[in-house]
Design a protein around this motif. Structure first.
Motif, PDB file in Angstrom:
ATOM      1  N   UNK A 146     -17.381  57.469  44.554  1.00 23.87           N
ATOM      2  CA  UNK A 146     -17.814  58.016  43.275  1.00 23.87           C
ATOM      3  C   UNK A 146     -19.213  58.619  43.357  1.00 23.87           C
ATOM      4  N   UNK A 147     -20.095  58.063  44.209  1.00 18.41           N
ATOM      5  CA  UNK A 147     -21.463  58.573  44.310  1.00 18.41           C
ATOM      6  C   UNK A 147     -21.714  59.301  45.632  1.00 18.41           C
ATOM      7  N   UNK A 148     -20.663  59.653  46.365  1.00 15.37           N
ATOM      8  CA  UNK A 148     -20.830  60.389  47.611  1.00 15.37           C
ATOM      9  C   UNK A 148     -21.156  61.857  47.327  1.00 15.37           C
ATOM     10  N   UNK A 149     -21.587  62.551  48.371  1.00 16.47           N
ATOM     11  CA  UNK A 149     -21.841  63.993  48.405  1.00 16.47           C
ATOM     12  C   UNK A 149     -22.869  64.407  47.345  1.00 16.47           C
ATOM     13  N   UNK A 150     -22.480  64.555  46.108  1.00 20.73           N
ATOM     14  CA  UNK A 150     -23.426  64.809  45.016  1.00 20.73           C
ATOM     15  C   UNK A 150     -23.350  63.620  44.075  1.00 20.73           C
ATOM     16  N   UNK A 151     -24.241  62.673  44.260  1.00 20.43           N
ATOM     17  CA  UNK A 151     -24.177  61.425  43.512  1.00 20.43           C
ATOM     18  C   UNK A 151     -24.060  61.577  42.010  1.00 20.43           C
ATOM     19  N   UNK A 152     -24.913  62.390  41.364  1.00 20.00           N
ATOM     20  CA  UNK A 152     -24.854  62.491  39.901  1.00 20.00           C
ATOM     21  C   UNK A 152     -23.621  63.203  39.364  1.00 20.00           C
ATOM     22  N   UNK A 328     -30.135  69.539  38.380  1.00 21.45           N
ATOM     23  CA  UNK A 328     -29.154  68.450  38.431  1.00 21.45           C
ATOM     24  C   UNK A 328     -28.348  68.499  39.730  1.00 21.45           C
ATOM     25  N   UNK A 329     -27.943  69.683  40.125  1.00 22.24           N
ATOM     26  CA  UNK A 329     -27.104  69.832  41.312  1.00 22.24           C
ATOM     27  C   UNK A 329     -27.878  69.559  42.597  1.00 22.24           C
ATOM     28  N   UNK A 330     -29.097  70.076  42.712  1.00 15.31           N
ATOM     29  CA  UNK A 330     -29.788  70.100  43.996  1.00 15.31           C
ATOM     30  C   UNK A 330     -30.801  68.985  44.219  1.00 15.31           C
ATOM     31  N   UNK A 331     -31.275  68.306  43.173  1.00 17.87           N
ATOM     32  CA  UNK A 331     -32.416  67.416  43.389  1.00 17.87           C
ATOM     33  C   UNK A 331     -32.086  66.233  44.298  1.00 17.87           C
ATOM     34  N   UNK A 332     -30.867  65.674  44.184  1.00 16.25           N
ATOM     35  CA  UNK A 332     -30.555  64.524  45.025  1.00 16.25           C
ATOM     36  C   UNK A 332     -30.422  64.902  46.503  1.00 16.25           C
ATOM     37  N   UNK A 333     -29.674  65.961  46.872  1.00 16.03           N
ATOM     38  CA  UNK A 333     -29.640  66.348  48.285  1.00 16.03           C
ATOM     39  C   UNK A 333     -31.022  66.674  48.839  1.00 16.03           C
ATOM     40  N   UNK A 334     -31.851  67.310  48.029  1.00 10.91           N
ATOM     41  CA  UNK A 334     -33.217  67.614  48.472  1.00 10.91           C
ATOM     42  C   UNK A 334     -33.998  66.327  48.709  1.00 10.91           C
ATOM     43  N   UNK A 399     -28.324  67.592  34.069  1.00 14.60           N
ATOM     44  CA  UNK A 399     -28.442  66.503  35.016  1.00 14.60           C
ATOM     45  C   UNK A 399     -28.355  65.161  34.333  1.00 14.60           C
ATOM     46  N   UNK A 400     -27.707  64.261  34.984  1.00 12.13           N
ATOM     47  CA  UNK A 400     -27.536  62.959  34.404  1.00 12.13           C
ATOM     48  C   UNK A 400     -27.728  61.913  35.481  1.00 12.13           C
ATOM     49  N   UNK A 401     -28.333  60.798  35.107  1.00 13.71           N
ATOM     50  CA  UNK A 401     -28.662  59.811  36.120  1.00 13.71           C
ATOM     51  C   UNK A 401     -27.496  58.948  36.513  1.00 13.71           C
ATOM     52  N   UNK A 402     -27.601  58.385  37.697  1.00 12.39           N
ATOM     53  CA  UNK A 402     -26.693  57.339  38.103  1.00 12.39           C
ATOM     54  C   UNK A 402     -27.127  56.043  37.432  1.00 12.39           C
ATOM     55  N   UNK A 403     -26.350  54.973  37.552  1.00 12.30           N
ATOM     56  CA  UNK A 403     -26.704  53.747  36.858  1.00 12.30           C
ATOM     57  C   UNK A 403     -28.021  53.194  37.362  1.00 12.30           C
ATOM     58  N   UNK A 404     -28.756  52.564  36.477  1.00  7.97           N
ATOM     59  CA  UNK A 404     -30.030  51.974  36.850  1.00  7.97           C
ATOM     60  C   UNK A 404     -29.815  50.911  37.902  1.00  7.97           C
ATOM     61  N   UNK A 410     -25.912  51.577  42.859  1.00  8.65           N
ATOM     62  CA  UNK A 410     -24.775  52.289  43.413  1.00  8.65           C
ATOM     63  C   UNK A 410     -24.793  52.205  44.928  1.00  8.65           C
ATOM     64  N   UNK A 411     -23.645  52.394  45.548  1.00  8.35           N
ATOM     65  CA  UNK A 411     -23.600  52.435  47.000  1.00  8.35           C
ATOM     66  C   UNK A 411     -24.359  53.647  47.497  1.00  8.35           C
ATOM     67  N   UNK A 412     -24.900  53.555  48.687  1.00  2.00           N
ATOM     68  CA  UNK A 412     -25.677  54.648  49.237  1.00  2.00           C
ATOM     69  C   UNK A 412     -24.777  55.848  49.473  1.00  2.00           C
ATOM     70  N   UNK A 413     -25.194  57.034  49.019  1.00  2.00           N
ATOM     71  CA  UNK A 413     -24.378  58.221  49.256  1.00  2.00           C
ATOM     72  C   UNK A 413     -24.219  58.495  50.749  1.00  2.00           C
TER      73      UNK A 413
END
Length: 415
Positions: A146-152, A328-334, A399-404, A410-413
């Motif tokens: 669920x949180x792989x590749x693009x977590x959010x 929202x799309x790019x911040x986590x991979x960056x 953009x929306x956050x993953x769970x606190x 969450x599991x590591x992407x």
């Protein structure tokens, strides 16, 4: 991206366009900070602990804005249906609505999924199931991926489910309302439908948690549309309420300040009190959706602009709101790439510097992404509407956050 709401527009909605975009900008920045906090909290080499040992600060950073985005998206996209149901307005055909959403959202999303997945799966076939699920928006139902590749992007799956629900139920609601003799009866029918859509996820949460005893770490159970549709239902109800009120009952500065203070205090208290499996945690999202809708009501249904909204109209904030989908799309991979290459400082003390570094890279990248990919998609969406009616493509999911991590790490992407 807050843009112009659908339909001819209630005058107060037009006045509050910048404020909505400002909300998106502030929430986008909050999301980036939250994910950096989560990265340091959950995956820091020194162990799982918050970057700042202060529960008051932790509650502020961990205040989840996901439901704000759901409420805003549902509100903006439901307006035209609410006007058609209550006041015999018109709506676009479902195919036009879905086309506009698709050209606005999918090109950037598919590109990002393919780029990020390929970088983390250099040897084929790789985790092909992860790729297929992300391309079909079904990863929200996979506990492992669920949180792989693009977590959010699990939240984007819920947006897609909402679009399909809206185009299915919206025309039915309009036809049912036009058979009713009075406007009051129409309002009651629409409000009842929104209440049912809000109550169903709450009932599911009660059943899953108290009857089946499913823990909150079973992500698909509590992150799927069956548990999270309450945020969209609240936004739909807000649209019905504001269309029903029209110009009546607009509130002044003192009422705006009071409602805003109450909603923000409630949201902060909800975040502060939330702990694994307690009441605030179990019902966090249904309650947060209601509080966000109160804040939006105090922003939209006003007599005139108030000084307290100046921050929401600030150019720097609304500019971030404009590019918030790309952010929202790019911040986590960056963020993950910067961390992988050792460019983010280690240890809790490095957290504030990491925030500055990630933003310094992610905001320019999101700006470039917006102008090269999002903006042309918006032009194509507008070309589908030669009559020059509402520009719904501005109200895309943000953009929306993953769970606190303090509640549901969450599991590591996949890296």
């Amino acid at each position: 991206m807050a843009g112009h709401p659908a339909g001819g527009g209630v005058r107060g909605v037009k006045r509050s366009t910048l404020e909505l975009q400002g909300f998106r900008g502030l929430a986008a920045l909050s999301t980036v900070v939250f994910h950096i906090w989560q990265q340091y909290y959950t995956y820091d080499a020194e162990g799982s602990h918050p970057p700042v040992e202060n529960p008051w600060v932790g509650a502020l950073v961990s205040l989840e804005v996901i439901d704000l985005f759901f409420v805003m998206s549902a509100y903006l996209l439901t307006l035209s249906y609410a006007r058609a149901a209550l006041d015999d307005g018109s709506t676009r055909p479902a195919r036009v609505f879905l086309f506009r959403r698709a050209v606005r959202i999918l090109p950037l999303y598919f590109l990002a999924v393919l780029v990020v997945w390929a970088s983390r799966n250099p040897t084929l076939p790789g985790d092909w199931r992860d790729l297929v699920e992300h391309l079909t928006f079904t990863h929200v139902f996979d506990r492992e991926r669920i949180f792989y590749t693009l977590g959010p992007s699990w939240s984007l799956s819920l947006e897609i489910a909402f679009y399909l629900t809206l185009v299915a139920l919206g025309p039915l609601a309009i036809r049912a309302c036009r058979k009713l003799p009075t406007r009051r009866a129409r309002v009651a029918l629409c409000a009842s439908g929104c209440l049912l859509l809000y109550a169903a996820p709450v009932a599911w949460i009660i059943f899953a948690h108290y009857v089946l005893g499913i823990p909150h770490t079973n992500w698909p159970v509590y992150f799927g549309p069956q548990a999270r549709f309450g945020g969209f239902a609240t936004g739909m109800a807000l649209a019905v309420l504001l269309v029903a009120l029209g110009e009546r009952g607009r509130i002044g500065g003192r009422s705006v300040a009071l409602l805003s203070a109450l909603s923000l205090t409630g949201l902060y208290a909800l975040s502060y009190l939330s702990a694994p499996e307690n009441f605030a945690h179990t019902y966090y999202h249904p309650l947060a959706a209601l509080l966000w809708s109160v804040l939006l009501f105090a922003t939209l249904h006003i007599r005139q602009r108030v000084s307290g909204h100046a921050l929401l109209r600030a150019r720097s904030v609304t500019t971030v709101g404009l590019i918030s989908y790309s952010l929202y799309i790019w911040h986590e991979p960056i963020m993950l790439q910067l961390d992988k290459t050792g460019l983010l400082p280690s240890g809790p003390s490095g957290f504030p510097f990491a925030v500055l570094i990630v933003l310094a890279v992610a905001i320019p990248a999101a700006t470039l992404s917006y102008w090269l990919i999002e903006y042309p998609g918006g032009l194509l969406a507008r070309a589908m509407d030669g009559a020059g009616r509402s520009r719904e493509f501005y109200s895309e999911p943000s953009p929306q956050p993953q769970p606190s991590p303090s509640r549901t790490p969450s599991p590591e992407p996949a890296r």
